[in-house]
Design a protein around this motif. Structure first.
Motif, short mmCIF file in Angstrom:
data_model
loop_
_atom_site.label_atom_id
_atom_site.label_comp_id
_atom_site.label_asym_id
_atom_site.label_seq_id
_atom_site.Cartn_x
_atom_site.Cartn_y
_atom_site.Cartn_z
N SER A 1 91.26 -22.48 148.10
CA SER A 1 89.76 -23.16 148.31
C SER A 1 89.60 -23.45 149.89
O SER A 1 88.53 -23.36 150.40
N ILE A 2 90.67 -23.83 150.48
CA ILE A 2 90.66 -24.23 151.98
C ILE A 2 90.43 -22.80 152.83
O ILE A 2 89.59 -22.89 153.51
N SER A 3 91.19 -21.99 152.34
CA SER A 3 91.31 -20.64 153.30
C SER A 3 90.15 -19.93 152.96
O SER A 3 89.27 -19.34 153.88
N ASN A 4 89.43 -19.78 151.71
CA ASN A 4 88.36 -19.44 151.64
C ASN A 4 87.01 -20.11 152.17
O ASN A 4 86.07 -19.42 152.64
N GLY A 5 87.12 -21.28 152.16
CA GLY A 5 86.22 -22.11 153.04
C GLY A 5 86.31 -21.90 154.39
O GLY A 5 85.09 -21.57 155.01
N VAL A 6 87.24 -21.59 155.11
CA VAL A 6 87.36 -21.19 156.42
C VAL A 6 86.74 -19.90 156.63
O VAL A 6 86.19 -19.46 157.55
N ARG A 7 87.04 -18.92 155.62
CA ARG A 7 86.68 -17.56 155.86
C ARG A 7 85.03 -17.59 155.61
O ARG A 7 84.41 -16.85 156.51
N LYS A 8 84.54 -18.23 154.71
CA LYS A 8 83.07 -18.18 154.51
C LYS A 8 82.40 -19.19 155.89
O LYS A 8 81.33 -18.48 156.34
N ALA A 9 83.10 -20.06 156.36
CA ALA A 9 82.38 -20.58 157.58
C ALA A 9 82.17 -19.41 158.76
O ALA A 9 81.32 -19.37 159.39
N ALA A 10 83.37 -18.86 158.73
CA ALA A 10 83.54 -17.62 160.02
C ALA A 10 82.50 -16.68 159.60
O ALA A 10 81.60 -16.14 160.64
N GLU A 11 82.45 -16.21 158.38
CA GLU A 11 81.45 -15.06 158.09
C GLU A 11 79.82 -15.72 158.31
O GLU A 11 78.95 -15.18 158.80
N LYS A 12 79.71 -16.84 157.96
CA LYS A 12 78.34 -17.66 158.04
C LYS A 12 78.05 -17.63 159.64
O LYS A 12 76.83 -17.50 160.10
N SER A 13 78.87 -17.45 160.52
CA SER A 13 78.87 -17.44 161.99
C SER A 13 78.93 -16.17 162.48
O SER A 13 78.79 -16.06 163.98
N GLY A 14 78.75 -15.21 161.65
CA GLY A 14 78.72 -13.97 162.06
C GLY A 14 80.00 -13.24 162.54
O GLY A 14 79.95 -12.42 163.29
N PHE A 15 81.17 -13.94 161.99
CA PHE A 15 82.61 -13.52 162.46
C PHE A 15 83.27 -12.86 161.33
O PHE A 15 83.05 -13.45 160.09
N ALA A 16 83.95 -11.70 161.54
CA ALA A 16 84.61 -11.15 160.34
C ALA A 16 85.99 -11.59 160.61
O ALA A 16 86.73 -11.02 161.18
N PRO A 17 86.47 -12.64 159.68
CA PRO A 17 87.89 -12.79 159.57
C PRO A 17 88.62 -12.10 159.03
O PRO A 17 88.58 -11.38 157.86
N THR A 18 90.05 -11.74 159.69
CA THR A 18 90.95 -10.69 159.16
C THR A 18 92.15 -11.53 158.71
O THR A 18 92.68 -11.24 157.70
N ARG A 19 92.56 -12.47 159.48
CA ARG A 19 93.89 -13.39 159.15
C ARG A 19 93.70 -14.76 159.66
O ARG A 19 94.10 -15.24 160.83
N PRO A 20 93.12 -15.59 158.97
CA PRO A 20 92.83 -17.12 159.26
C PRO A 20 94.31 -17.69 159.18
O PRO A 20 95.42 -17.45 158.71
N VAL A 21 94.62 -18.58 160.45
CA VAL A 21 95.69 -19.13 160.60
C VAL A 21 95.45 -20.76 160.69
O VAL A 21 94.52 -21.27 161.48
N ILE A 22 95.98 -21.44 159.89
CA ILE A 22 95.67 -22.87 159.42
C ILE A 22 97.15 -23.61 159.76
O ILE A 22 97.99 -23.43 158.85
N GLU A 23 97.20 -24.40 160.53
CA GLU A 23 98.43 -25.27 160.85
C GLU A 23 97.90 -26.85 160.98
O GLU A 23 97.13 -26.68 161.71
N VAL A 24 98.49 -27.60 160.22
CA VAL A 24 98.32 -28.96 160.33
C VAL A 24 99.46 -29.69 161.04
O VAL A 24 100.41 -29.51 160.42
#
Length: 154
Positions: A121-144
């Motif tokens: 759900s988190i990684s899909n949210g990041v992908r969707k936010a990127a796509e909404k901004s016109g960006f085509a994500p290939t590999r989200p990197v999430i580090e906390v």
């Protein structure tokens, strides 16, 4: 990425799963690749190519160059045998090399431990936010970054 379940491998089972995954991708499982994987899987926290080269050098009683290890680690990341912790320029063995997905690292600033979690759900949210901004994500990197449970209790 869809919701998924996977089996975490460990020990000899992890090496076998990694070898199978690499050969399925059309690559060879050589002695040097095995030595690098063994060293990587032997660390309890993210390891740099220099850490791995040193471990392999000690195990083989000969000097192994970090640039050779970097090439193998790049191959491992591409084949899903390892994950790169970007902020630390370090690597961890992927405990489920047969399952391709985005991952999230929780990195302790005190002890350096990195815990890998899956939350589509988190990684899909990041992908969707990127796509909404016109960006085509290939590999989200999430580090906390923060403090792990063990260090918080100390």
């Amino acid at each position: 990425m869809a919701r998924h379940d996977h089996h975490d491998h460990g020990g000899a089972d992890l090496k076998s799963a990694a070898r199978d995954r690499l050969t399925e991708s059309g690559e060879q499982w050589t002695g040097m690749r095995e030595a690098v994987f063994d060293a990587l899987a032997g660390f309890d926290r993210p390891a740099s190519a220099y850490d791995i080269a040193e471990a392999v050098s000690k195990a083989q009683d000969r000097r192994v160059a970090a640039n050779s290890v970097y090439r193998i680690l790049d191959l491992f990341v591409g084949a899903n045998l390892a994950r790169r912790v970007e902020s630390a320029n370090a690597y961890v063995a992927n405990n489920h090399p047969g399952c391709l997905h985005d991952c999230i690292f929780l990195i302790c600033d005190t002890c350096g431990q990195a815990k890998h979690i899956d939350d589509d759900s988190i990684s899909n949210g990041v992908r969707k936010a990127a796509e909404k901004s016109g960006f085509a994500p290939t590999r989200p990197v999430i580090e906390v970054r923060g403090t792990c449970e063990d260090c918080a209790e100390a």
